[in-house]
Scaffold this motif. Structure first.
Motif: not given
Length: 252
Positions: A141, A145-148, A198, A202, A204, A206
């Motif tokens: 990661q 960048n965005s992430f879960n 979020d 959420g 997701i 960032s």
């Protein structure tokens, strides 16, 4: 009342102490001392003592026997040497038996310790497996960048549940590495929770504030935060790999 097994252990224990006393034991010193006295005692004096022993035996037994006369300058060291060597060999045998007992006891304790750590290490791999989304996220990661956030479920489980005495390994090196990994994961998880936002509720998230998302014009503190999170995630991943590799070798 003593049981048969307890009585047997008691007899064996005290029997062993009688037959194999430590060299500091008075009996062992006495045997060695007699041997040394025989060697150091002048021959005429030994002759007097031997004759006295013979006369005493003749008076009590009723059967007369004689002792070959010793020359005044004869040196008879054999009896003394035998007594000293016997005492030393006796003590060596005793030390060997003590060593074997300690070694066997140490082996039993080591085996029990290893089994406890094996079970705990297995539990660790179940809670925080190497093929989990958390490990994949730590490895790949980029937090620009965005992430879960759900992908970090295993890492969060490790942080929440592996800071108790029940989760400590008995192997000191393994426990030290587990602690280092936990502290790194805790720091990463804390920093991420404080620096991520979020998106639409959420899951997701960032690390880029809403005001700068979608642009490349970020303040310096945003770049510093992203670099810190990327560095922490890399550190966690490396510590994880080192811990798992060492654990597999040390408790195999």
């Amino acid at each position: 009342m003593l049981k048969k097994s307890e009585l047997k252990d008691l007899v064996l224990e005290y029997g062993k102490k009688f037959l194999f006393p430590d060299f500091t034991n008075k009996l062992t010193w006495f045997v060695a001392g007699v041997g040394g006295a025989i060697i150091l005692t002048p021959t005429p004096l030994k002759l007097i003592i031997y004759n006295w022993l013979v006369d005493s035996a003749n008076l009590n037994s009723g059967t007369r026997f004689t002792l070959a006369e010793l020359a005044p300058d004869a040196a008879d060291y054999s009896v003394g040497v035998v007594l000293i060597i016997g005492a030393l060999l006796h003590n060596i045998a005793n030390r060997y038996l003590v060593y074997k007992e300690k070694k066997a006891s140490s082996h039993d304790v080591s085996g029990q310790t290893n089994q406890i750590d094996k079970e705990l290490f297995k539990k660790f791999l179940e809670d925080f497996p190497s093929n989990s989304d958390s490990i994949d996220m730590l490895r790949q990661q980029d937090f620009s960048n965005s992430f879960n956030i759900f992908r970090l479920a295993n890492l969060e489980k490790f942080v929440e549940e592996w800071d108790t005495v029940e989760r400590e390994f008995l192997n000191t090196d393994l426990e030290r590495m587990r602690r280092e990994l936990w502290e790194a994961c805790y720091t990463f998880n804390y920093k991420l929770s404080m620096g991520a936002y979020d998106l639409n509720g959420g899951p997701i998230f960032s690390c880029i504030p809403d005001a700068y998302r979608g642009t490349d014009n970020w303040p310096a503190h945003v770049d510093e935060k992203i670099d810190e999170l990327n560095g922490l995630s890399t550190t966690c991943f490396k510590l994880y790999e080192e811990f798992v590799r060492f654990g597999r070798k040390s408790i195999a």
